[in-house]
Design an enzyme around this catalytic site. Structure first.
Site, PDB file in Angstrom:
ATOM      1  N   TYR A   1      28.694  45.225  28.676  1.00 40.04           N
ATOM      2  CA  TYR A   1      29.272  45.647  27.371  1.00 40.04           C
ATOM      3  C   TYR A   1      28.325  46.350  26.219  1.00 40.04           C
ATOM      4  CZ  TYR A   1      33.088  42.301  28.399  1.00 40.04           C
ATOM      5  OH  TYR A   1      34.285  41.696  28.882  1.00 40.04           O
TER       6      TYR A   1
ATOM      7  N   HIS B   1      45.808  36.923  31.894  1.00 39.83           N
ATOM      8  CA  HIS B   1      44.707  37.995  31.952  1.00 39.83           C
ATOM      9  C   HIS B   1      44.327  38.054  33.306  1.00 39.83           C
ATOM     10  CE1 HIS B   1      41.921  40.490  30.084  1.00 39.83           C
ATOM     11  NE2 HIS B   1      40.921  39.982  30.630  1.00 39.83           N
TER      12      HIS B   1
ATOM     13  N   ASP C   1      41.202  44.664  32.839  1.00 42.56           N
ATOM     14  CA  ASP C   1      39.946  44.235  31.786  1.00 42.56           C
ATOM     15  C   ASP C   1      38.940  45.321  32.064  1.00 42.56           C
ATOM     16  OD1 ASP C   1      37.327  42.454  31.392  1.00 42.56           O
ATOM     17  OD2 ASP C   1      39.110  41.686  29.940  1.00 42.56           O
TER      18      ASP C   1
END
Length: 380
Positions: free
Chosen positions: A306, A357, A183
């Site tokens: 982010y 994930h 990720d």
């Protein structure tokens, strides 16, 4: 940043949460006010009340002192790089000539993502492997994640974190190393591939985030299974609203996440794969992850990572470092045609029929063995 082998000033660190902070968490859980339920009270519109009621009860019973002792069973340290406190786990193998390996964690995780993999990596003999496949393991919390708090400045893009990680490995005395990431950690690992510093062995990742360029010729090369991967991308985009929120207003959303533990848990719905029924992460592990984020008050820094990447102008660059990819059945499906366009030296490709994930939490032995296979292929 000067990426030399100059030693860093490193300090031992112990995770220690006060009794008052534990009592405060329990008080907040006792006073949880859930929203009005969705008409169907399922995962269709987000984390449902039915799940959160179960989570509140499980969190009340969660044994944080036992979890803290487990976390502290491996050596923890802090250092300062580029003005930022970096917390990391560092476990040296007892086997001579062990390969240095940096493990870069996910969102919304931290260094504890890899607790269940450490022993298998540093002591392969104890798990039926070979001494020559041993690793020295370094697991940092990215700036703003876990105990790498608080953020000292803005601008901690994935590229800047990658440069800091290279400085960390050099400062610990390693003149060669490899990296594994998932990720956000996979993005940082690829940035290390782009940096490709002297002695960098290569990157092993669970995802390469390569997307269609718009060239129709790319689609002519797709295999039938790749179309399922494209559908998974579209589904993830439809449910992954946290991407947009974190990339635009992370400080706003962090207000609620830092004040409400159940709000933080609900916002961490990625651990449940947004309720699609594929996640293999048990509640106990989710509570461990979210407890660390709660006690570290990490919501703001995690979200801001982010924003930092969203604010830079993306540049198309080819990663030429040796690259290995492990694709798990219920994770983002890296599509090889697109990945090979952006990464010219993919030398290892694995697919697994079980796991998602958070494969390091779901199937840690499988991830560790695939990391070993990748680096063994590079070093023979």
């Amino acid at each position: 940043m000067n990426n030399t082998n100059t030693a860093l000033e490193v300090h031992p660190f112990t995770v220690s949460v006060s009794a008052d902070d534990i009592a405060d968490l329990h008080d907040r859980l006792d006073r949880t006010r859930l929203p009005q339920p969705s008409p169907s009270d399922d995962w269709d519109a987000g984390t449902p009340n039915s799940y959160l009621r179960e989570a509140v009860e499980a969190w009340r019973a969660f044994d944080w002192p036992a979890a803290e002792a487990r976390i502290n069973s491996v050596p923890h340290f802090t250092t300062e790089i580029d003005g930022q406190t970096i917390h990391f786990v560092h476990v040296r193998s007892a086997h001579e000539g062990a390969t240095p390996l940096l493990l870069a964690h996910t969102y919304p995780g931290s260094a504890i993502d890899y607790l269940d993999m450490i022993d298998r990596l540093v002591d392969p003999v104890a798990h039926g492997g070979r001494a020559e496949d041993a690793f020295d393991v370094v697991i940092p919390d990215a700036p703003g994640y876990g105990f790498s708090q608080p953020l000292s400045s803005s601008g901690w893009t994935s590229a800047r974190v990658a440069a800091a990680y290279d400085r960390l490995m050099r400062g610990l005395g390693y003149d060669r190393y490899g990296v594994h990431g998932s990720d956000k950690g996979a993005m940082i690992a690829r940035e290390l591939g782009l940096l490709n510093p002297e002695g960098f062995l290569g990157l092993h990742v669970l995802q390469l985030f390569s997307f269609p360029s718009g060239d129709p010729a790319e689609f002519e090369k797709l295999e039938p299974g790749d179309y399922a991967g494209l559908e998974h991308m579209q589904w993830f985009q439809s449910v992954g609203g946290y991407n947009t929120m974190n990339a635009s207003r992370p400080q706003t959303v962090a207000v609620g996440l830092s004040d409400s533990p159940i709000g933080l848990l609900a916002y961490s719905e990625l651990f449940n794969s947004f309720g699609n029924g594929t996640s293999l992460v048990p509640m106990e592990t989710i509570l461990l992850e979210v407890s660390v984020n709660w006690f570290a008050n990490a919501a703001s820094g995690m979200g801001r990572s982010y924003l930092e990447d969203a604010r830079i102008e993306s540049e198309d660059r080819i990663n030429e470092a040796p690259t290995g990819v492990a694709v798990f059945a219920d994770d983002f499906q890296t599509i090889r045609v697109f990945a090979e366009r952006d990464n010219s030296n993919i030398v290892h490709w694995s697919r697994f029929d079980e796991g998602g994930h958070f494969a390091a939490l779901e199937r840690p032995a499988v991830v560790a063995d695939d990391i070993r296979a990748f680096f063994a292929g590079l070093l023979t």
